[in-house]
Design a protein around this motif. Sequence first.
Motif, mmCIF file in Angstrom:
data_model
loop_
_atom_site.group_PDB
_atom_site.id
_atom_site.type_symbol
_atom_site.label_atom_id
_atom_site.label_comp_id
_atom_site.label_asym_id
_atom_site.label_seq_id
_atom_site.Cartn_x
_atom_site.Cartn_y
_atom_site.Cartn_z
ATOM 1 N N ILE A 276 0.837 -1.206 0.000
ATOM 2 C CA ILE A 276 0.000 0.000 0.000
ATOM 3 C C ILE A 276 0.873 1.258 0.000
ATOM 4 O O ILE A 276 0.620 2.213 -0.755
ATOM 5 C CB ILE A 276 -0.943 -0.018 1.214
ATOM 6 N N LEU A 277 1.896 1.274 0.822
ATOM 7 C CA LEU A 277 2.804 2.420 0.869
ATOM 8 C C LEU A 277 3.494 2.619 -0.466
ATOM 9 O O LEU A 277 3.678 3.758 -0.924
ATOM 10 C CB LEU A 277 3.842 2.232 1.979
ATOM 11 N N ASN A 278 3.865 1.515 -1.134
ATOM 12 C CA ASN A 278 4.487 1.612 -2.456
ATOM 13 C C ASN A 278 3.552 2.255 -3.470
ATOM 14 O O ASN A 278 3.989 3.028 -4.325
ATOM 15 C CB ASN A 278 4.908 0.223 -2.940
ATOM 16 N N VAL A 279 2.265 1.928 -3.387
ATOM 17 C CA VAL A 279 1.289 2.567 -4.284
ATOM 18 C C VAL A 279 1.273 4.073 -4.033
ATOM 19 O O VAL A 279 1.339 4.879 -4.964
ATOM 20 C CB VAL A 279 -0.122 1.978 -4.080
ATOM 21 N N ALA A 296 -7.789 15.221 -9.080
ATOM 22 C CA ALA A 296 -8.211 14.079 -8.262
ATOM 23 C C ALA A 296 -7.252 12.920 -8.465
ATOM 24 O O ALA A 296 -6.552 12.839 -9.487
ATOM 25 C CB ALA A 296 -9.628 13.651 -8.617
ATOM 26 N N ILE A 297 -7.238 12.037 -7.486
ATOM 27 C CA ILE A 297 -6.521 10.760 -7.579
ATOM 28 C C ILE A 297 -7.580 9.671 -7.622
ATOM 29 O O ILE A 297 -8.438 9.591 -6.733
ATOM 30 C CB ILE A 297 -5.583 10.564 -6.370
ATOM 31 N N ILE A 313 -4.350 4.345 1.421
ATOM 32 C CA ILE A 313 -3.767 5.153 0.339
ATOM 33 C C ILE A 313 -4.226 6.600 0.465
ATOM 34 O O ILE A 313 -3.431 7.537 0.370
ATOM 35 C CB ILE A 313 -4.147 4.582 -1.043
ATOM 36 N N GLU A 314 -5.538 6.778 0.706
ATOM 37 C CA GLU A 314 -6.081 8.136 0.817
ATOM 38 C C GLU A 314 -5.394 8.901 1.941
ATOM 39 O O GLU A 314 -5.057 10.093 1.791
ATOM 40 C CB GLU A 314 -7.587 8.073 1.067
ATOM 41 N N LYS A 315 -5.148 8.250 3.038
ATOM 42 C CA LYS A 315 -4.502 8.891 4.175
ATOM 43 C C LYS A 315 -3.126 9.442 3.797
ATOM 44 O O LYS A 315 -2.699 10.488 4.291
ATOM 45 C CB LYS A 315 -4.372 7.867 5.313
ATOM 46 N N ARG A 316 -2.457 8.753 2.875
ATOM 47 C CA ARG A 316 -1.083 9.115 2.522
ATOM 48 C C ARG A 316 -0.971 10.084 1.347
ATOM 49 O O ARG A 316 0.064 10.720 1.177
ATOM 50 C CB ARG A 316 -0.275 7.848 2.220
ATOM 51 N N ILE A 320 -2.170 15.698 -1.862
ATOM 52 C CA ILE A 320 -1.972 16.066 -3.275
ATOM 53 C C ILE A 320 -3.293 16.485 -3.901
ATOM 54 O O ILE A 320 -3.399 17.534 -4.550
ATOM 55 C CB ILE A 320 -1.365 14.892 -4.066
ATOM 56 N N ALA A 321 -4.330 15.641 -3.718
ATOM 57 C CA ALA A 321 -5.650 15.894 -4.325
ATOM 58 C C ALA A 321 -6.667 14.962 -3.679
ATOM 59 O O ALA A 321 -6.295 13.952 -3.060
ATOM 60 C CB ALA A 321 -5.592 15.655 -5.836
ATOM 61 N N PRO A 322 -7.967 15.263 -3.813
ATOM 62 C CA PRO A 322 -8.996 14.358 -3.295
ATOM 63 C C PRO A 322 -8.903 12.981 -3.957
ATOM 64 O O PRO A 322 -8.523 12.874 -5.130
ATOM 65 C CB PRO A 322 -10.309 15.056 -3.669
#
Length: 360
Positions: A276-279, A296-297, A313-316, A320-322
């Motif tokens: 997940i961190l790699n993503v 957006a992402i 992923i959203e937390k990380r 950058i963007a929603p």
Amino acid sequence: MERLLILNPGSTSTKLAVFDGEEPLFVESITHSAEELAPFDCVADQYEFRRDLVLDCLKRHDIALESLTAIVSRGGLLTPIEAGAYEVNDDMVWQLKNKPQNEHASNVGAMIARSISLQLNIPAFIYDGVTVDELLPINKITGLPMLRRKGMGHNLNTRAAAMRYARENNKDYKDITVIVAHLGGGISVNLHHNGKVEDFINDEEGPFSPERAGGLPMFDVIKMCFSGEYDYKSMMKLVKSKGGLLAHLGTTDSREVEKMIQNGDEHAKLVYDAMILNVAKNIGKVAPGVCGKVDAILLTGGIAYSQYVTSEIEKRVSFIAPVVVYAGEDEMRSLALGGLRVLRGEEKAKTFVKNENPGY
């Protein structure tokens, strides 16, 4: 009437569907056993075998060939192409038979489409093929002049997600800037800007995934290659289908991994969280290409059904963007919608020209 035959050949199956406009009449996946495919030396040799299965399937579903108005196939491993639709022509079939970028089951889709389209005198297209490469020149450069980065990967599903986002926000695709992460058996991340996929981290260089090894320490990989323990074929198998979650945890099913975590398996949690961190890291890698100005992402693919994965992923990356989640992948519908855009005059199909001396 807009009745489309949709073809999506895979390594062990042939998926096909018939759509009336935007509505599927049926979607079916025909599985091929190893024994059935064993007599064929290469993918192109499977053409007649798969074509007959497609025609038999249409008969079983009482679809008259004469009722079809167009055919849309998944694009095979052609030389680099632009995004969107290409009409299937003799040059395309020649390329896929004689000098494809690689052997892949998708190569036979255009061959079947061309045969049926000539028989019925109707158009056939591919849409958002695997080898779409619209990377900006600056994004192709590597540290070795003889090697360059490629746009090859999950173009069909990621562009479908980007176009869906544009449609839902009443914008044109060319007017949005989005980062799309495809979370499946392989994981890729790409940047959509000015109506093109301007940067692409594919599943050979990006995050590890359920079955791909992803980006690896290069010096150690070189040592492995020359250790005498691996040849080309076994090394490719290791990084393409025996890496990632499978190598670490013995499964490619993210749901199984999440069960392991729920049962207190700390090692499984460490590996899963690392994926997940790699993503997230790779999402961050493409943002500088547009100076972080991202609308957006988008998270798509089968693993995007996991709330654990998407929330982490959203937390990380939400700085950058929603983040917007479009879980799953509907390749058959994406192909159908692409074909409909051509038939309705919203998009013009391009012409493929063969390349007898291809180099990527």
